[in-house]
Design an enzyme around this catalytic site. Structure first.
Site, PDB file in Angstrom:
ATOM      1  N   LYS A  76      24.890  52.257  94.718  1.00 52.58           N
ATOM      2  CA  LYS A  76      23.922  53.042  93.950  1.00 52.58           C
ATOM      3  C   LYS A  76      22.524  52.666  94.419  1.00 52.58           C
ATOM      4  CE  LYS A  76      22.779  53.924  89.055  1.00 52.58           C
ATOM      5  NZ  LYS A  76      23.228  53.636  87.672  1.00 52.58           N
ATOM      6  N   SER A 151      24.348  57.627  84.865  1.00 52.12           N
ATOM      7  CA  SER A 151      23.388  57.776  85.935  1.00 52.12           C
ATOM      8  C   SER A 151      23.974  57.561  87.328  1.00 52.12           C
ATOM      9  CB  SER A 151      22.213  56.814  85.740  1.00 52.12           C
ATOM     10  OG  SER A 151      22.662  55.481  85.764  1.00 52.12           O
ATOM     11  N   SER A 175      26.854  54.418  82.388  1.00 56.78           N
ATOM     12  CA  SER A 175      26.553  55.037  83.677  1.00 56.78           C
ATOM     13  C   SER A 175      27.604  54.882  84.765  1.00 56.78           C
ATOM     14  CB  SER A 175      25.233  54.511  84.214  1.00 56.78           C
ATOM     15  OG  SER A 175      24.200  55.251  83.645  1.00 56.78           O
TER      16      SER A 175
HETATM   17  N1  GLN Z   1      23.073  57.809  79.634  1.00 60.39           N
HETATM   18  C1  GLN Z   1      22.647  56.501  79.248  1.00 60.39           C
HETATM   19  C2  GLN Z   1      21.148  56.417  79.289  1.00 60.39           C
HETATM   20  O1  GLN Z   1      20.548  57.354  79.722  1.00 60.39           O
HETATM   21  C3  GLN Z   1      23.276  55.451  80.102  1.00 60.39           C
HETATM   22  C4  GLN Z   1      22.536  55.164  81.360  1.00 60.39           C
HETATM   23  C5  GLN Z   1      23.043  53.960  82.088  1.00 60.39           C
HETATM   24  O2  GLN Z   1      24.090  53.391  81.732  1.00 60.39           O
HETATM   25  N2  GLN Z   1      22.286  53.519  83.077  1.00 60.39           N
HETATM   26  O3  GLN Z   1      20.576  55.433  78.917  1.00 60.39           O
END
Ligand code: GLN
Length: 473
Positions: A76, A151, A175
């Site tokens: 990532k 994400s 994410s």
């Molecule tokens: N969708 C969640 C957020 O926007 C999780 C994001 C993540 O785990 N980085 O915070």
């Protein structure tokens, strides 16, 4: 070349000399080329990956290769790899080159994994659809009009579309698990503190955890053994010994699995997901496990507590991007204050700004007690409830997501709708327990469905054992 779904398979072919690493790498480069429209990669590391393939092939010939020889992995784009760009999919870090490698990258390289490139994600990992990336959204390979999830959307699609064997993501509130669910692959978020965060661009430090996206449980297990364990550069990492999870992988029998009733009964849950989960529960029962149903009355507090705490931490973590130290800098500003303001206003996207504002607000003198401190207390209650539930059973079961992958743009107008979609994943994040997203086939439209299993702190072995027995039965 056919799609490989595990390192074991690749290593067998390498051993029989039916495959070599430069050949395997060219195959993945070809796949990436053919699937450019998915926008999964922010950058392919052609040169360094080719050099690695040649060097590791020589080690294989000499019988000196590491445990991950044959693993072609994407990372990532919020994980630092020395002398390579890292952007967190933000204009703020466009063109920035890492002066050092994250611990997870060092560990992958030491065991001879080939790092093929950096994968698109939501900006600074803030999002649940991969639509907040400065470099454009990632498309779901099951339906290019739908989101990949986020994400770690690029990480999930890269594995789904066979652009590399596996990928690293980060999971702050889902994410890794949510995009894995949207793409029909396996997403593991280990216990908070199992894997070092050193060299991972911080979003919310008391939640952030590196996780894996794979097509097999054995690959998740093998990667975890390599990545986990104490690190002098991150004091939050546990010093508990790290098992050889893949070697210890064995079928589980007669475990106690608690289904969180409200998560299944929730009206917002897609009926096909509910049906698939009920079928999965029946399958687990048939395999000899004991299923019980437990109420989780704190469900409504999960998303608010998560967003108060993570935005507070984010507002502090992202203060380092000021246009002075590194990253994007406005060139016209005439005073230092103007430089800070303009650089941050132009370098950050809408969602990141929204969260910095929200986080600064909940930490401000007049509101700290009402929001931040309250959310800390709620987090404690949630954690206690989870620990007490897991004292009477071995695993918790819930959906990963309320719906299958949604259409591009559908949830972008209303941030609250987007945040509510995290309802099932943030529980494990608030409690710090390990959780995995497992595929359950597709719905009528061909979109992947999934189920989530959670275990006690540091019980990754049991979680992987159950996942493997569940999937192969
Ligand atoms: N969708 C969640 C957020 O926007 C999780 C994001 C993540 O785990 N980085 O915070």
């Amino acid at each position: 070349m056919k799609k490989y779904t595990s390192l074991t398979e690749i290593q067998a072919k390498l051993a029989q000399k039916e495959l070599d690493l430069p050949g395997l790498l060219s195959y993945y480069f070809g796949q990436i080329e053919k699937n450019q429209h998915l926008n999964a990669f922010n950058e392919v590391f052609f040169d360094s990956a080719r050099a690695q393939a040649d060097a590791i092939q020589q080690k294989l010939n000499a019988g000196t290769a590491g445990r991950l020889a044959g693993m072609v992995i994407g990372i990532k784009d919020n994980i630092c790899y020395k002398d390579h760009q890292v952007s967190a999919s933000s204009r703020m870090l466009e063109g920035f080159i890492s002066p050092y490698s994250a611990t997870v990258v060092e560990r992958l390289l030491k065991e001879d994994a080939i790092i093929i490139g950096r994968l698109n994600c939501d900006e600074f990992a803030m999002g649940g659809s991969n639509e907040t990336s400065y470099f454009g959204p990632v498309k779901n390979a099951a339906d290019a009009n739908r989101v990949a999830g986020g994400s770690s959307g690029g990480s999930a699609v890269a594995v789904q579309a066979d652009l590399c064997l596996s990928a690293l993501g980060t999971d702050t509130g889902g994410s890794v698990r949510q995009p894995a669910a949207f793409c029909g692959i396996i997403g593991l978020k280990p216990t908070y503190g199992r894997i070092s965060r050193y060299g991972v661009i911080a979003y919310a430090s008391s939640f952030d955890q590196v996780g894996t996206l794979t097509s097999s449980v054995t690959d998740a297990a093998t990667l975890l053994s390599v990545l986990a364990g104490a690190d002098h550069a991150d004091s939050t990492v546990s010093t508990l010994p790290v098992p050889d999870y893949a070697r210890e992988l064995k079928p589980t029998k007669k475990k106690k699995i608690a289904v969180l009733t409200e998560t299944i009964e929730n009206e917002a849950l897609d009926p096909e997901i509910r049906a698939a989960i009920l079928a999965a529960i029946a399958r687990l029962e048939k395999q000899g496990h004991e299923i019980s149903y437990h109420s989780f009355d704190l469900l409504d507090y999960l998303v608010p507590a998560y967003y108060v705490l993570t935005t507070a931490e984010a507002s502090s973590n992202l203060s380092r991007f000021d246009g002075v130290h590194y990253g994007y800098r406005n060139s016209q500003a005439e005073s230092l204050n103007q430089l800070y303001k303009d650089s941050r206003a132009e370098g950050f996207g809408e969602e990141v700004k929204r969260r910095i504002l929200l986080g600064t607000f909940v930490l401000s003198a007049g509101y700290y007690d009402a929001y931040y401190q309250k959310a800390q207390q709620v987090r404690r209650l949630i954690r206690e409830k989870v620990v007490s539930l897991l004292a009477s059973c071995d695993f918790l079961l819930s959906p990963v997501t309320p719906t299958p992958a949604f259409k591009m743009g559908e949830n972008m107008q209303d941030p609250l709708v987007m945040y509510m979609a995290d309802i099932y994943t943030v529980l494990a994040s608030l409690a710090g327990i390990p959780a995995i997203s497992l595929p359950l086939g597709n719905n009528k439209e061909g979109l992947p469905l999934s189920v989530q299993l959670m275990a006690k702190h540091f019980n990754e072995q049991e979680l992987l054992n159950l996942s493997e027995s569940f999937l192969i039965s």
